[in-house]
Write an enzyme that holds these catalytic residues in place. Structure first.
Site, PDB file in Angstrom:
ATOM      1  CB  CYS A  63     -12.242   1.454  18.785  1.00 16.57           C
ATOM      2  SG  CYS A  63     -12.770   1.048  16.923  1.00 16.57           S
ATOM      3  CB  CYS A  92      -7.599   0.317  18.729  1.00 17.18           C
ATOM      4  SG  CYS A  92      -8.384   1.526  17.435  1.00 17.18           S
ATOM      5  NE  ARG A 121      -9.443   5.188  15.848  1.00 23.90           N
ATOM      6  CZ  ARG A 121     -10.592   4.935  16.956  1.00 23.90           C
ATOM      7  NH1 ARG A 121     -10.146   4.898  18.192  1.00 23.90           N
ATOM      8  NH2 ARG A 121     -11.844   5.040  16.395  1.00 23.90           N
ATOM      9  CB  CYS A 123     -11.066  -3.177  16.465  1.00 23.92           C
ATOM     10  SG  CYS A 123      -9.940  -1.716  16.861  1.00 23.92           S
ATOM     11  CB  SER A 166     -17.110   5.739   6.687  1.00 19.51           C
ATOM     12  OG  SER A 166     -16.055   6.374   7.410  1.00 19.51           O
ATOM     13  CE1 TYR A 211     -19.281   0.769   5.566  1.00 24.81           C
ATOM     14  CE2 TYR A 211     -17.604   2.279   4.691  1.00 24.81           C
ATOM     15  CZ  TYR A 211     -18.080   1.474   5.795  1.00 24.81           C
ATOM     16  OH  TYR A 211     -17.213   1.306   6.896  1.00 24.81           O
ATOM     17  NE  ARG A 226     -11.731   7.145  14.193  1.00 21.52           N
ATOM     18  CZ  ARG A 226     -10.686   7.748  14.042  1.00 21.52           C
ATOM     19  NH1 ARG A 226     -10.768   9.024  14.453  1.00 21.52           N
ATOM     20  NH2 ARG A 226      -9.775   7.209  13.766  1.00 21.52           N
ATOM     21  CD  GLU A 277       3.180  -0.478  10.363  1.00 19.35           C
ATOM     22  OE1 GLU A 277       2.674  -1.312  10.653  1.00 19.35           O
ATOM     23  OE2 GLU A 277       3.279   0.458  11.221  1.00 19.35           O
ATOM     24  CE  LYS A 322      -7.907   1.753  11.057  1.00 11.82           C
ATOM     25  NZ  LYS A 322      -8.512   0.920  12.169  1.00 11.82           N
ATOM     26  CE  LYS A 330     -10.188   1.537   8.112  1.00  8.89           C
ATOM     27  NZ  LYS A 330     -10.592   0.902   9.344  1.00  8.89           N
TER      28      LYS A 330
HETATM   29  C1  PBG Z   1     -11.351   0.450  13.772  1.00  7.68           C
HETATM   30  C2  PBG Z   1     -11.919   0.690  12.313  1.00  7.68           C
HETATM   31  C3  PBG Z   1     -12.129   2.125  11.773  1.00  7.68           C
HETATM   32  C4  PBG Z   1     -12.734   1.791  10.625  1.00  7.68           C
HETATM   33  C5  PBG Z   1     -12.694   0.169  10.405  1.00  7.68           C
HETATM   34  N1  PBG Z   1     -12.385  -0.216  11.545  1.00  7.68           N
HETATM   35  C6  PBG Z   1     -12.051   3.301  12.290  1.00  7.68           C
HETATM   36  C7  PBG Z   1     -10.929   3.914  13.062  1.00  7.68           C
HETATM   37  O1  PBG Z   1      -9.852   3.530  12.906  1.00  7.68           O
HETATM   38  O2  PBG Z   1     -11.127   4.960  13.505  1.00  7.68           O
HETATM   39  C8  PBG Z   1     -12.951   2.848   9.672  1.00  7.68           C
HETATM   40  C9  PBG Z   1     -13.805   2.264   8.363  1.00  7.68           C
HETATM   41  C10 PBG Z   1     -14.491   3.365   7.718  1.00  7.68           C
HETATM   42  O3  PBG Z   1     -14.379   4.529   7.856  1.00  7.68           O
HETATM   43  O4  PBG Z   1     -15.253   3.108   6.750  1.00  7.68           O
HETATM   44  N2  PBG Z   1     -12.074  -0.485  14.366  1.00  7.68           N
END
Ligand code: PBG
Length: 331
Positions: free
Chosen positions: A122, A130, A225, A120, A282, A321, A213, A241, A203, A256
Site C-alpha cells: 500500500c 495493499c 480496505r 505490503c 498509530s 511507537y 496512513r 483467520e 487485522k 491489530k
Molecule cells: C498496511 C499497514 C497499516 C498499518 C501497518 N501496516 C495500515 C493499513 O492497513 O491501513 C497500520 C499501523 C498503524 O496504524 O500504526 N501496510
C-alpha cells in the site's frame, strides 16, 4: 461480636509483596519499535499526528537505531515511504528499494538487532491499496477490485527481496487470501526456509490506522480496505483467520489493533501455541500523545498500564511507537 469471615488477604500491603505476586511483567524484551524510512537525505520529519515519531532518510537512521540498541530494544519493524509509486508497487520489491537498503544498512551495523520487514504494497502503489487492483472509472469516480492472486505474486517477490537484504522476520500485513502459504513457499524456494513469518493474522478494518496512513502516505485513493480487512464486530472469524495462518505455516500471529481487541488477543492466546504479537497502532499512540501534551493524563502511567494490559491479555510481544519511551521508563 465476631463474624465468621473467610478472609482473603490482599497481597498488596507492601511493594515487596506486590512484586512477589505480580502475574504479568512487562520487559524491554517484549517490545518492537517501528521505524519509517524515507528517500532523500537529511530528512528527519516529525509526523504531525504522531509527535515523537519521524520519517527518516537513510543518512539519519544511525542515530535512531543507536538509541534503540542502547535501550536494549531487541527488534525494529521497518516501513518504507518510497519516492515513486506505480500501479504494481514495484518499489516494494526493487533490490535498492527503501526497505531493502535500510535492512542491509541496519544488519551491517547491528547484526544482532532483529529486523522485521513489513510486507505490503500500500505504501508503494499509486492507488494506495495493499495489492494489485483493477481500476475502472464509473460515472467519473474510480472503482477498483483487488486481484488477490496477482497480488500474491508481487508480495512473494517483496518478501524474498526483503529476506535477501537480510530481514530476520517477514511480516505480511496485506490480508490477501493465502498470503502466508504463498510467502512461505516463495521464501523456501529462494533458500530462505530459516526466515520466520509474523503474520498479521487478525487485522481489523480500523479507524485507528488513520495517523499511520498519513505517515506512510498510504491512504487508499478510492474505496476502502473493508473487502480484505476484518469487520470489527467479528470474533469467531478471527479464529478462522488465525487457524488458516497456522496451517499455512505462520510462525507468529498478530492481532491489530490492540486496545479495542483485547478479547481477541486472549482468545488467540488460548487457542494457539504460537508467539502472539499485539500491534499498539498509530491511533492508539496519537490519542495518548494528544491527551498527554494537553496535560490531561499521566503519559508514563497510561502507557505502562496499557502495555502491561496487552501482555496480561495474552500478547507475548508488542509493536508500539512508545517502545523507546517505555524502554526508558522500564530501566
Ligand atoms: C498496511 C499497514 C497499516 C498499518 C501497518 N501496516 C495500515 C493499513 O492497513 O491501513 C497500520 C499501523 C498503524 O496504524 O500504526 N501496510
Amino acid at each position: 461480636m465476631s463474624f465468621p469471615i473467610v478472609r482473603h488477604r490482599r497481597l498488596r500491603r507492601t511493594a515487596g509483596i506486590r512484586s512477589m505476586v505480580r502475574e504479568t511483567v512487562l520487559t524491554v524484551n517484549d517490545l518492537i519499535a517501528p521505524i519509517f524510512v524515507t528517500y532523500g537525505t537529511n530528512v528527519r520529519e516529525e509526523i504531525p499526528s504522531m509527535p515523537g515519531v519521524y520519517h527518516l532518510s537513510m543518512d539519519q537512521l544511525d542515530a535512531e537505531i543507536d538509541e534503540i540498541v542502547s535501550l536494549n530494544i531487541p527488534a525494529v519493524l521497518l516501513f518504507g515511504v518510497p519516492e515513486t509509486k506505480d500501479a504494481v508497487g514495484s518499489s516494494a520489491y526493487a533490490e535498492d528499494g527503501i526497505v531493502q537498503q535500510a535492512t542491509r544498512h541496519i544488519k551491517k551495523r547491528y547484526p544482532e538487532l532483529v529486523v522485521v520487514a513489513d510486507t505490503c504494497l500500500c505504501q508503494f502503489t499509486d492507488h494506495g491499496h495493499c495489492g494489485m487492483v483493477h481500476v475502472e472509472e464509473r460515472c467519473g469516480e474510480l472503482h477498483g477490485e483487488v486481484d488477490n492472486d496477482a497480488s500474491l505474486e508481487l508480495l512473494v517477490k517483496t518478501a524474498v527481496s526483503q529476506a535477501e537484504a537480510g530481514a530476520d522476520i517477514i511480516a505480511p500485513s496485506n490480508m490477501m487470501d493465502g498470503f502466508v502459504q504463498a510467502i512461505r513457499a516463495g521464501l523456501d524456494e529462494a533458500g530462505y526456509s530459516h526466515i520466520a513469518i509474523m503474520s498479521y493474522s487478525v487485522k481489523y478494518a480500523s479507524a485507528f490506522y488513520g495517523p499511520f496512513r498519513e505517515a506512510a502516505h498510504s491512504a487508499p485513493q478510492f474505496g476502502d480496505r473493508k473487502t480484505y480487512q476484518m469487520d470489527p464486530a467479528n470474533a469467531q472469524e478471527a479464529l478462522r483467520e488465525a487457524e488458516s495462518d497456522v496451517l499455512e505455516g505462520a510462525d507468529m500471529l498478530m492481532v491489530k489493533p490492540a486496545l479495542a481487541y483485547m478479547d481477541i488477543i486472549r482468545t488467540l492466546k488460548d487457542q494457539f501455541d504460537l508467539p502472539l504479537v499485539a500491534y499498539n497502532v498509530s491511533g492508539e499512540y496519537s490519542m495518548v500523545k494528544a491527551a498527554a501534551l494537553n496535560g490531561w493524563i499521566d503519559e508514563k502511567g497510561i502507557v505502562l498500564e496499557t502495555l502491561v494490559g496487552m501482555k496480561r491479555a495474552g500478547a507475548d510481544l508488542i509493536i508500539t511507537y512508545f517502545a523507546k519511551d517505555a524502554a526508558r521508563w522500564l530501566k
